[in-house]
Design a protein around this motif. Structure first.
Motif, mmCIF file in Angstrom:
data_model
loop_
_atom_site.group_PDB
_atom_site.id
_atom_site.type_symbol
_atom_site.label_atom_id
_atom_site.label_comp_id
_atom_site.label_asym_id
_atom_site.label_seq_id
_atom_site.Cartn_x
_atom_site.Cartn_y
_atom_site.Cartn_z
ATOM 1 N N UNK A 1 0.728 -1.220 0.021
ATOM 2 C CA UNK A 1 -0.132 0.194 0.033
ATOM 3 C C UNK A 1 0.916 1.489 -0.042
ATOM 4 N N UNK A 2 2.119 1.208 0.694
ATOM 5 C CA UNK A 2 3.136 2.411 0.693
ATOM 6 C C UNK A 2 3.294 2.671 -0.767
ATOM 7 N N UNK A 3 3.758 1.697 -1.537
ATOM 8 C CA UNK A 3 4.135 2.077 -3.068
ATOM 9 C C UNK A 3 3.051 2.363 -3.767
ATOM 10 N N UNK A 4 1.896 1.805 -3.585
ATOM 11 C CA UNK A 4 0.433 2.400 -4.296
ATOM 12 C C UNK A 4 0.317 4.014 -4.109
ATOM 13 N N UNK A 5 0.383 3.995 -2.817
ATOM 14 C CA UNK A 5 0.163 5.399 -2.437
ATOM 15 C C UNK A 5 1.286 6.381 -3.110
ATOM 16 N N UNK A 6 2.517 6.095 -2.760
ATOM 17 C CA UNK A 6 3.502 7.094 -3.364
ATOM 18 C C UNK A 6 3.659 7.277 -4.713
ATOM 19 N N UNK A 7 3.258 5.917 -5.526
ATOM 20 C CA UNK A 7 3.264 6.249 -6.827
ATOM 21 C C UNK A 7 2.074 6.595 -7.613
ATOM 22 N N UNK A 8 0.908 6.390 -6.745
ATOM 23 C CA UNK A 8 -0.521 6.630 -7.515
ATOM 24 C C UNK A 8 -0.767 5.630 -8.526
ATOM 25 N N UNK A 9 -0.340 4.446 -8.385
ATOM 26 C CA UNK A 9 -0.444 3.334 -9.353
ATOM 27 C C UNK A 9 -0.802 2.189 -8.372
ATOM 28 N N UNK A 10 -0.840 0.878 -8.910
ATOM 29 C CA UNK A 10 -1.027 -0.449 -8.266
ATOM 30 C C UNK A 10 0.146 -1.091 -7.775
ATOM 31 N N UNK A 11 1.409 -0.485 -8.223
ATOM 32 C CA UNK A 11 2.643 -1.048 -7.896
ATOM 33 C C UNK A 11 3.865 -0.199 -8.201
ATOM 34 N N UNK A 12 5.053 -0.331 -7.383
ATOM 35 C CA UNK A 12 6.134 0.366 -7.954
ATOM 36 C C UNK A 12 6.934 -0.416 -8.695
ATOM 37 N N UNK A 13 7.921 0.076 -9.578
ATOM 38 C CA UNK A 13 9.082 -0.627 -10.296
ATOM 39 C C UNK A 13 10.143 -0.167 -9.732
ATOM 40 N N UNK A 14 10.854 -1.150 -9.118
ATOM 41 C CA UNK A 14 11.967 -0.642 -8.244
ATOM 42 C C UNK A 14 13.355 -1.563 -8.770
#
Length: 132
Positions: free
Chosen positions: A27-40
Motif C-alpha cells: 500500500x505504501x508503494x501504491x500511494x507513493x506512486x499513485x498506481x497499483x505497484x512500484x517498479x524498483x
C-alpha cells in the motif's frame, strides 16, 4: 544506467547492474506512486552517484523498518528510496530511468495488497509478502 526527475534537477548514474529489481504491490508503494505497484531496482551505494537537491519523507514499512522516499522539491518526482541511516543501498524507481527498457524485473512482492485492476504481465515469481 542514468536517470532523473521530470524537471531534470535531480540526476543519478549507476556503474553496476542492480542487486535486485522487481514490482512491489504494498500500500505504501501504491500511494507513493499513485498506481497499483512500484517498479524498483536496488543498487549498492558504492555503485551509485546522484546530484541535485531532494526532500525526504519517511514511513514505517510493513516490516517495521523505516522507509524513506526522496523526491525532487521542484517537480515532486520520487527518484530514490532508502532505509534508515546507514543503509548501504539505494532504490531507484524504474520510471525515472532515461531508458526505462533497462528495467528487468525479477519478481513481484507484497502481492497480497495487489489491486484487482492491476494485472501483471509476464510469468514472474510472486510473493504475498517479502521473500526470504
Amino acid at each position: 544506467m542514468k536517470g532523473g526527475c521530470l524537471c531534470g534537477s535531480v540526476r543519478y548514474e549507476t556503474v553496476a547492474a542492480p542487486l535486485y529489481s522487481g514490482f512491489c504491490h504494498c500500500r505504501d508503494c501504491q500511494k507513493a506512486t499513485g498506481t497499483g505497484h512500484s517498479c524498483y531496482m536496488i543498487f549498492g551505494r558504492s555503485d551509485f552517484s546522484w546530484s541535485g537537491d531532494v526532500r525526504s519523507y519517511a514511513v514505517t514499512a510493513e516490516s517495521g523498518q523505516p522507509s524513506l522516499r526522496h523526491f525532487c522539491p521542484t517537480c515532486g518526482t520520487i527518484v530514490l528510496g532508502s532505509g534508515a541511516d546507514g543503509d548501504d543501498r539505494w532504490t531507484i524507481y524504474a520510471g525515472t530511468l532515461d531508458d526505462p527498457s533497462e528495467f528487468a524485473p525479477q519478481d513481484a512482492i507484497m502481492t497480497r495488497s495487489r489491486q484487482p485492476w492491476d494485472h501483471m504481465a509476464g510469468n514472474l515469481p510472486e510473493f504475498e509478502g517479502m521473500p526470504e
